[in-house]
Scaffold this motif. Structure first.
Motif, PDB file in Angstrom:
ATOM      1  N   ALA A 379      22.810  76.459  18.465  1.00 15.63           N
ATOM      2  CA  ALA A 379      23.740  75.528  19.137  1.00 15.63           C
ATOM      3  C   ALA A 379      23.094  74.578  19.859  1.00 15.63           C
ATOM      4  O   ALA A 379      23.725  73.473  20.213  1.00 15.63           O
ATOM      5  CB  ALA A 379      24.646  76.524  20.002  1.00 15.63           C
ATOM      6  N   LEU A 380      21.771  74.776  20.382  1.00 12.98           N
ATOM      7  CA  LEU A 380      21.044  73.828  21.068  1.00 12.98           C
ATOM      8  C   LEU A 380      20.285  72.966  20.389  1.00 12.98           C
ATOM      9  O   LEU A 380      19.490  71.855  20.968  1.00 12.98           O
ATOM     10  CB  LEU A 380      20.135  74.455  22.163  1.00 12.98           C
ATOM     11  CG  LEU A 380      20.964  75.207  23.425  1.00 12.98           C
ATOM     12  CD1 LEU A 380      19.974  76.032  24.125  1.00 12.98           C
ATOM     13  CD2 LEU A 380      21.963  74.514  24.156  1.00 12.98           C
ATOM     14  N   ALA A 381      20.189  73.183  19.021  1.00 11.26           N
ATOM     15  CA  ALA A 381      19.424  72.476  18.051  1.00 11.26           C
ATOM     16  C   ALA A 381      19.619  70.934  18.277  1.00 11.26           C
ATOM     17  O   ALA A 381      18.651  69.968  18.111  1.00 11.26           O
ATOM     18  CB  ALA A 381      19.301  73.094  16.675  1.00 11.26           C
ATOM     19  N   SER A 382      21.025  70.536  18.395  1.00 15.55           N
ATOM     20  CA  SER A 382      21.342  69.132  18.356  1.00 15.55           C
ATOM     21  C   SER A 382      21.848  68.504  19.494  1.00 15.55           C
ATOM     22  O   SER A 382      22.170  67.583  19.848  1.00 15.55           O
ATOM     23  CB  SER A 382      22.742  68.936  17.499  1.00 15.55           C
ATOM     24  OG  SER A 382      23.633  69.876  17.887  1.00 15.55           O
ATOM     25  N   SER A 383      21.132  69.376  20.682  1.00 14.90           N
ATOM     26  CA  SER A 383      21.450  68.778  22.069  1.00 14.90           C
ATOM     27  C   SER A 383      20.282  67.740  22.613  1.00 14.90           C
ATOM     28  O   SER A 383      20.595  67.378  23.657  1.00 14.90           O
ATOM     29  CB  SER A 383      21.576  70.183  22.974  1.00 14.90           C
ATOM     30  OG  SER A 383      20.477  70.740  23.326  1.00 14.90           O
ATOM     31  N   GLY A 384      19.364  67.800  21.866  1.00 18.14           N
ATOM     32  CA  GLY A 384      18.057  66.824  22.261  1.00 18.14           C
ATOM     33  C   GLY A 384      17.409  67.306  23.308  1.00 18.14           C
ATOM     34  O   GLY A 384      16.566  66.592  24.007  1.00 18.14           O
ATOM     35  N   THR A 385      17.460  68.801  23.518  1.00 19.15           N
ATOM     36  CA  THR A 385      16.742  69.414  24.656  1.00 19.15           C
ATOM     37  C   THR A 385      15.419  69.817  23.989  1.00 19.15           C
ATOM     38  O   THR A 385      15.323  70.170  22.960  1.00 19.15           O
ATOM     39  CB  THR A 385      17.378  70.539  25.350  1.00 19.15           C
ATOM     40  OG1 THR A 385      17.769  71.470  24.036  1.00 19.15           O
ATOM     41  CG2 THR A 385      18.718  69.890  25.840  1.00 19.15           C
ATOM     42  N   GLU A 386      14.396  70.077  24.966  1.00 14.95           N
ATOM     43  CA  GLU A 386      13.178  70.832  24.484  1.00 14.95           C
ATOM     44  C   GLU A 386      13.298  72.272  24.783  1.00 14.95           C
ATOM     45  O   GLU A 386      13.660  72.827  25.825  1.00 14.95           O
ATOM     46  CB  GLU A 386      11.880  70.310  25.243  1.00 14.95           C
ATOM     47  CG  GLU A 386      10.645  70.822  25.095  1.00 14.95           C
ATOM     48  CD  GLU A 386       9.632  70.545  26.089  1.00 14.95           C
ATOM     49  OE1 GLU A 386       8.326  71.057  25.944  1.00 14.95           O
ATOM     50  OE2 GLU A 386       9.929  69.409  26.707  1.00 14.95           O
ATOM     51  N   LEU A 387      13.380  72.909  23.595  1.00 11.41           N
ATOM     52  CA  LEU A 387      13.667  74.328  23.653  1.00 11.41           C
ATOM     53  C   LEU A 387      12.377  75.386  23.595  1.00 11.41           C
ATOM     54  O   LEU A 387      11.600  75.043  22.333  1.00 11.41           O
ATOM     55  CB  LEU A 387      14.850  74.779  22.641  1.00 11.41           C
ATOM     56  CG  LEU A 387      14.934  76.349  22.563  1.00 11.41           C
ATOM     57  CD1 LEU A 387      15.908  76.762  23.724  1.00 11.41           C
ATOM     58  CD2 LEU A 387      16.007  76.499  21.387  1.00 11.41           C
ATOM     59  N   CYS A 388      12.048  76.184  24.270  1.00  9.66           N
ATOM     60  CA  CYS A 388      10.908  76.958  24.425  1.00  9.66           C
ATOM     61  C   CYS A 388      11.535  78.581  24.012  1.00  9.66           C
ATOM     62  O   CYS A 388      12.047  79.099  25.053  1.00  9.66           O
ATOM     63  CB  CYS A 388      10.093  76.879  25.475  1.00  9.66           C
ATOM     64  SG  CYS A 388       8.474  78.044  25.401  1.00  9.66           S
ATOM     65  N   VAL A 389      11.125  79.190  23.031  1.00 13.35           N
ATOM     66  CA  VAL A 389      11.501  80.325  22.807  1.00 13.35           C
ATOM     67  C   VAL A 389      10.528  81.489  23.080  1.00 13.35           C
ATOM     68  O   VAL A 389       9.293  81.410  22.670  1.00 13.35           O
ATOM     69  CB  VAL A 389      12.007  80.622  21.023  1.00 13.35           C
ATOM     70  CG1 VAL A 389      12.417  82.040  20.675  1.00 13.35           C
ATOM     71  CG2 VAL A 389      12.880  79.644  20.651  1.00 13.35           C
ATOM     72  N   LEU A 390      11.040  82.477  24.052  1.00 15.13           N
ATOM     73  CA  LEU A 390       9.885  83.531  24.426  1.00 15.13           C
ATOM     74  C   LEU A 390      10.482  84.938  23.892  1.00 15.13           C
ATOM     75  O   LEU A 390      11.697  85.213  24.109  1.00 15.13           O
ATOM     76  CB  LEU A 390       9.831  83.651  25.880  1.00 15.13           C
ATOM     77  CG  LEU A 390       9.363  84.806  26.487  1.00 15.13           C
ATOM     78  CD1 LEU A 390       7.991  84.889  26.251  1.00 15.13           C
ATOM     79  CD2 LEU A 390       9.571  84.705  28.100  1.00 15.13           C
ATOM     80  N   ASP A 391       9.521  85.760  23.394  1.00 13.12           N
ATOM     81  CA  ASP A 391      10.342  87.042  22.575  1.00 13.12           C
ATOM     82  C   ASP A 391       8.883  87.923  22.618  1.00 13.12           C
ATOM     83  O   ASP A 391       7.761  87.259  22.537  1.00 13.12           O
ATOM     84  CB  ASP A 391      10.684  86.712  21.253  1.00 13.12           C
ATOM     85  CG  ASP A 391      11.629  87.933  20.842  1.00 13.12           C
ATOM     86  OD1 ASP A 391      12.762  88.105  21.297  1.00 13.12           O
ATOM     87  OD2 ASP A 391      10.974  88.890  20.194  1.00 13.12           O
TER      88      ASP A 391
END
Length: 568
Positions: A379-391
């Motif tokens: 859902a956030l892929a097209s928001s123009g944000t920098e996403l960092c995934v922690l798992d």
């Protein structure tokens, strides 16, 4: 989990081995065990008593006479003609028989009387319904379906629960639910629930059972829609093959909902060439509990009159509303989307006692990359944000491997300069601790958290979450949205766009005259006239002229409606 079927916890279990017959559960064998104990105990005491009378008392007697004395002692009806006894051994034996008899009587009460009274006094759910039509059949009762029932009650929509376990069905019936006792996998029991007149059948058991319910529903030749829920999203196609019209994945739904709470859901349509001005801002402000606005209605707050800003909309408990009703109350954590000049925004900021979040490229940390986490990322892929995934597990999309409860892992994910954190881990205890640590590391962080259990929602708020959404709530509301296609229950993909359009049919009128907000849901945030951007205007008196362009903000549906109604 997933497609594996787990045994029910609320009823007797049967063990099957090869072609053997089912093993009878202990509870149903208790009367047989008790009767066997009585017979064996009676025979043993008869033999011992008969021997004692001959050896210790010197009074041999027939075995049946000794049996009579033992029975008299067990039942406390008397001791026969043998009393009194002269030896200590016989007196001790008789006392032992008396105590054993009392124990057997008390055991008989537990084995026979208590179950009988429980069955006689327990509430009993009906086996069928006859007075319902256009209703929804819900197969199995869970926290998700409980939230769905709340939605149905709010709309005055009838429903009936089908519950296989008689005790649970009785308890639900006593609690006020409309329930029938039956097997939702049985076509006969579905007919007893009124499947022929139902508008929908919702299956919320385990994944395998839901597929079986879908098959049973189709076997009844019902025209009702069949909606199933799946834990393992990969099994959705098999549910459709079984006859389900709609298959919902609660975790994916929750992830989509969480993503909409992150302050990145406002996008600017660059292609339309929006240039509002250097001193003009589009920001989001969160109302704090100790602010001047807290507890006031939107009408009482008079934000336009006091601060000169345009209030485009607000998020109330996760729902974006535009325009805002005058009677809507502004409470803590209400998020206002406003536009205006910098000085106006700063004045409003002081009134809300909140950090201003300006829209633009932001850094978001996503903790947890399961089904919900993947839905958030999508859902956030097209928001123009920098996403960092922690798992905790390595993966192609995972940027930092580590535990969300580890401060070093959060630091490695850039929590210090992040604008938001989405906690989508599968355990509420982990989520609570991760929220506490993240709030300590970055007090200004906007934290969105997934709750698996409804009871943990308030704990997560107290831990520092700004927005907490439970799996049950999202699932229940999405079920309502799916069943009643014409009713919008929760918007999962609603975005606010800022676009620049010709004034069109607004020429010669004012914003108030044309009822722009109430008719379209859009807010006019600026007017471009002769190449100059006008942001400070009175909607009551400002009249549009030929050549004017308007900068409007609203959802995609609202901006489309504006173009349709006022487009040149």
């Amino acid at each position: 989990m997933g497609g594996q079927r787990t045994p029910r916890d609320d009823g007797p279990r049967y063990n099957y081995r090869g072609g053997e017959r089912p093993v009878m559960p202990f509870r149903t064998r208790r009367p047989a065990y008790y009767l066997g104990l009585v017979v064996v105990t009676t025979l043993c005491f008869t033999l011992v008593y008969n021997t004692g009378m001959a050896v210790w008392e010197g009074r041999p007697q027939p075995l049946y006479q000794s049996l009579e004395v033992v029975v008299q002692s067990f039942t406390t009806t008397g001791y026969g003609e043998d009393a009194p006894w002269g030896t200590p051994q016989m007196n001790a034996l008789v006392i032992t028989m008396q105590l054993t008899g009392i124990g057997l009587i008390l055991t008989a009460v537990d084995v026979f009387a208590v179950p009988w009274l429980r069955d006689a006094l327990s509430p009993t759910a009906p086996d069928s319904v006859t007075d319902l039509a256009e209703h929804v059949i819900i197969c199995a009762h869970t926290p998700r379906t409980d939230a769905f029932i709340t939605e149905l009650d709010a709309r005055g929509r009838p429903y009936v629960l089908v519950e296989a376990d008689s005790d649970r069905a009785g308890n639900l019936h006593e609690s006020g639910y409309r329930v029938v006792h039956g097997d939702p996998e049985s076509t006969d029991d579905l007919r007893a629930a009124g499947v022929d007149s139902a508008i929908a059948i919702v299956a919320d058991a385990d994944d395998d059972t839901n597929a079986s319910i879908a098959l049973a529903a189709r076997d009844t030749d019902s025209n009702a829609r069949v909606i199933t829920l799946v834990e393992d999203a990969s099994l959705a196609r098999y549910h459709r093959a079984a006859g389900a019209d709609d298959v919902l994945s609660p975790r994916q739904l929750l992830g989509s909902s969480l993503a909409q709470q992150v302050p990145t859901t406002v996008t600017t349509d660059v292609d339309s060439g929006v240039e509002v001005g250097d001193d003009f801002e589009l920001v989001e402000l969160t109302v704090a509990a100790d602010s001047d606005l807290h507890g006031r209605t939107f009408g009482e707050a008079r934000l336009r009159e006091r601060f000169g800003v345009n209030v485009i909309g607000a998020w109330f408990d996760g729902d974006f509303q535009t325009p805002i009703n005058a009677a809507d109350e502004l409470v803590a954590r209400t998020r206002l989307l406003v536009s205006g000049e910098s000085r106006q925004v700063e004045a409003l900021q002081e009134a809300t006692v909140s950090t201003v979040r300006r829209f633009g490229p932001q850094r978001i940390v996503l903790a947890g990359y399961g089904d919900s986490g993947q839905a958030v990322a999508d859902a956030l892929a097209s928001s123009g944000t920098e996403l960092c995934v922690l798992d905790v597990e390595e993966g192609e999309a995972v940027d930092v491997v580590g535990d969300a409860r580890d401060p070093e892992a959060l630091d490695a994910a850039g929590i210090g300069n992040a604008s938001a954190l989405v906690v989508a881990v599968g355990d509420d205890t982990t989520a609570i601790f991760a929220t506490l640590i993240a709030r300590e590391l970055n007090p200004d962080l906007y934290i969105v958290v997934r709750a698996n259990e409804e009871d943990d929602v308030q704990k997560l708020y107290r831990a520092g979450g700004d927005y907490v959404q439970s799996l049950a709530t999202v699932s229940g509301r999405m079920l309502a949205s799916t069943v009643f296609e014409d009713e919008e229950v929760l918007a999962y993909d609603k975005q606010v766009s800022v676009v620049r359009l010709p004034a069109g049919d607004l020429v010669g009128s004012t914003i108030v005259d044309e009822k722009v907000r109430s008719e379209t849901g859009c807010t006019v945030v600026a007017v471009v006239r002769d190449g100059k951007t006008v942001v400070d205007f009175d909607p009551l008196t400002f009249t549009f002229e030929d050549g004017d362009e308007v900068v409007i903000a609203g959802t995609d549906e609202a901006t489309t409606q504006f173009e349709r109604q006022f487009g040149a």
